[in-house]
Design a protein around this motif. Sequence first.
Motif, PDB file in Angstrom:
ATOM      1  N   VAL A 135       1.093   3.102 -10.935  1.00 19.54           N
ATOM      2  CA  VAL A 135       1.038   1.709 -10.481  1.00 19.54           C
ATOM      3  C   VAL A 135      -0.259   1.454  -9.710  1.00 19.54           C
ATOM      4  O   VAL A 135      -0.902   0.414  -9.869  1.00 19.54           O
ATOM      5  N   ALA A 136      -0.636   2.424  -8.872  1.00 24.29           N
ATOM      6  CA  ALA A 136      -1.871   2.283  -8.094  1.00 24.29           C
ATOM      7  C   ALA A 136      -3.073   2.116  -9.008  1.00 24.29           C
ATOM      8  O   ALA A 136      -3.984   1.321  -8.719  1.00 24.29           O
ATOM      9  N   GLU A 137      -3.097   2.850 -10.110  1.00 23.13           N
ATOM     10  CA  GLU A 137      -4.215   2.751 -11.051  1.00 23.13           C
ATOM     11  C   GLU A 137      -4.314   1.341 -11.627  1.00 23.13           C
ATOM     12  O   GLU A 137      -5.406   0.769 -11.729  1.00 23.13           O
ATOM     13  N   HIS A 138      -3.153   0.761 -11.991  1.00 27.98           N
ATOM     14  CA  HIS A 138      -3.149  -0.603 -12.528  1.00 27.98           C
ATOM     15  C   HIS A 138      -3.536  -1.616 -11.455  1.00 27.98           C
ATOM     16  O   HIS A 138      -4.231  -2.599 -11.741  1.00 27.98           O
ATOM     17  N   PHE A 165      -3.711  -4.357   5.042  1.00 25.72           N
ATOM     18  CA  PHE A 165      -2.619  -3.597   4.436  1.00 25.72           C
ATOM     19  C   PHE A 165      -1.352  -3.795   5.264  1.00 25.72           C
ATOM     20  O   PHE A 165      -1.421  -3.934   6.489  1.00 25.72           O
ATOM     21  N   ASP A 166      -0.223  -3.766   4.585  1.00 25.70           N
ATOM     22  CA  ASP A 166       1.053  -3.837   5.294  1.00 25.70           C
ATOM     23  C   ASP A 166       2.059  -2.990   4.528  1.00 25.70           C
ATOM     24  O   ASP A 166       2.222  -3.148   3.317  1.00 25.70           O
ATOM     25  N   GLY A 167       2.702  -2.095   5.244  1.00 23.05           N
ATOM     26  CA  GLY A 167       3.679  -1.223   4.615  1.00 23.05           C
ATOM     27  C   GLY A 167       3.069   0.097   4.172  1.00 23.05           C
ATOM     28  O   GLY A 167       1.864   0.310   4.264  1.00 23.05           O
ATOM     29  N   PRO A 168       3.904   0.997   3.677  1.00 22.64           N
ATOM     30  CA  PRO A 168       3.458   2.351   3.293  1.00 22.64           C
ATOM     31  C   PRO A 168       2.712   2.357   1.963  1.00 22.64           C
ATOM     32  O   PRO A 168       3.179   2.906   0.962  1.00 22.64           O
ATOM     33  N   VAL A 169       1.529   1.771   1.958  1.00 26.81           N
ATOM     34  CA  VAL A 169       0.754   1.620   0.726  1.00 26.81           C
ATOM     35  C   VAL A 169       0.446   2.974   0.092  1.00 26.81           C
ATOM     36  O   VAL A 169       0.495   3.127  -1.134  1.00 26.81           O
ATOM     37  N   ASP A 170       0.137   3.976   0.919  1.00 29.17           N
ATOM     38  CA  ASP A 170      -0.273   5.266   0.381  1.00 29.17           C
ATOM     39  C   ASP A 170       0.881   6.107  -0.140  1.00 29.17           C
ATOM     40  O   ASP A 170       0.693   6.940  -1.018  1.00 29.17           O
TER      41      ASP A 170
END
Length: 379
Positions: free
Chosen positions: A287-290, A275-280
């Motif tokens: 968008v997360a669901e897609h 992971f890189d960046g503020p994913v959460d």
Amino acid sequence: MPYGEITDAERLRELVDAVLLIGSDLDLPTVLRRIVDAARSLVDATYAALGVLDEQKHGLEDFITVGLSPEGVRAIGHLPEGLGVLGLLIVDPKPVRIADITTHEQSAGFPPGHPPMKSFLGVPVLVRGEVFGNLYLTDKRGADEFSPEDESLVVALAIAAGVAIENARLHARVRDLALLEDRERIARDLHDTVIQRLFATGLNLQACYRLAQLPAVQSRLRQAVDDLDETIRQIRTTIFALETTTAEDAGLRANILELAREMASVLGFDPRIRFDGPVDTAVDPHVAEHLLSALREALANVARHAHASSVEIDVEVVAGDVVLRVTDNGVGVPPAVDRRAGGHGLRNLAGRAAEMAGTFSLERRAEGGTELTWIVPAS
């Protein structure tokens, strides 16, 4: 000692000792077991239990027993759920004394392996005015049934138990806050100190590269710089993980990890995830669901067609976009493949990206394998 030989002062002292005992620990499971122990000792019961109510207050989600051996617990099998006589306090949380529970109209009988029980005393345990659970005591020693004095003592103990439970809960919250502060401090130190030093070291190595004459030295310097870049990236992933304290807060990151674990059985190995960046925090839930659907489709394609032995999943947030990249070491996508006509999976991936004003690409890697890239606006 039989009840008749115990003075009121001695019983009061036993109550005080019991209250002090259950309040002497701040670990909730320990507090709960001490409550049950203290209640049984206080009224000289053969068996005692604390039934912890579920969130809906309709049944029991936990049942802590004292007086039964481990073999006895196993013989009973499934623990009570709050039916029969035990359900009286759930429906109407008031103290209940019964001389013989086997003859009570609410009695549901005992399952095979359950020891016989007769006299019964039940008292609710309240925490901030809300029922936390119920104390159940059975088979008074030295008497046919529990007395009103027994009931008064257990009611007083239950009040103290409510305070002890609340105290243990507050202590747990304080402990969690202290842990959060430590996590934030570690994340801050990693960002402000460790990453900056690694970055400076990388710059120095790049300067040395220009001075190196031997190709072998240049190659090793180049590899060292690449390794430092990867280390910095992993540390940034760790920083964002430290800033996540619970599974509920973890959001997209936790869901990706869970999905990867689920798909590992289909792939035959565990994917590598970065992971890189503020994913959460930067990715909108819609968008997360897609993205999760796109990742599932991508991993399913790898499992079906790639014949791969490794997969790398990269998720990063950059310049307002969330980027999903899935790379495998398999046979590679055929040169003539048309993702628009190459099956429902690829069409779905392309369609999801287009629907969200994003892009989708599937490329054959020069070193072998396939790289899938799916980019959409993060919010």
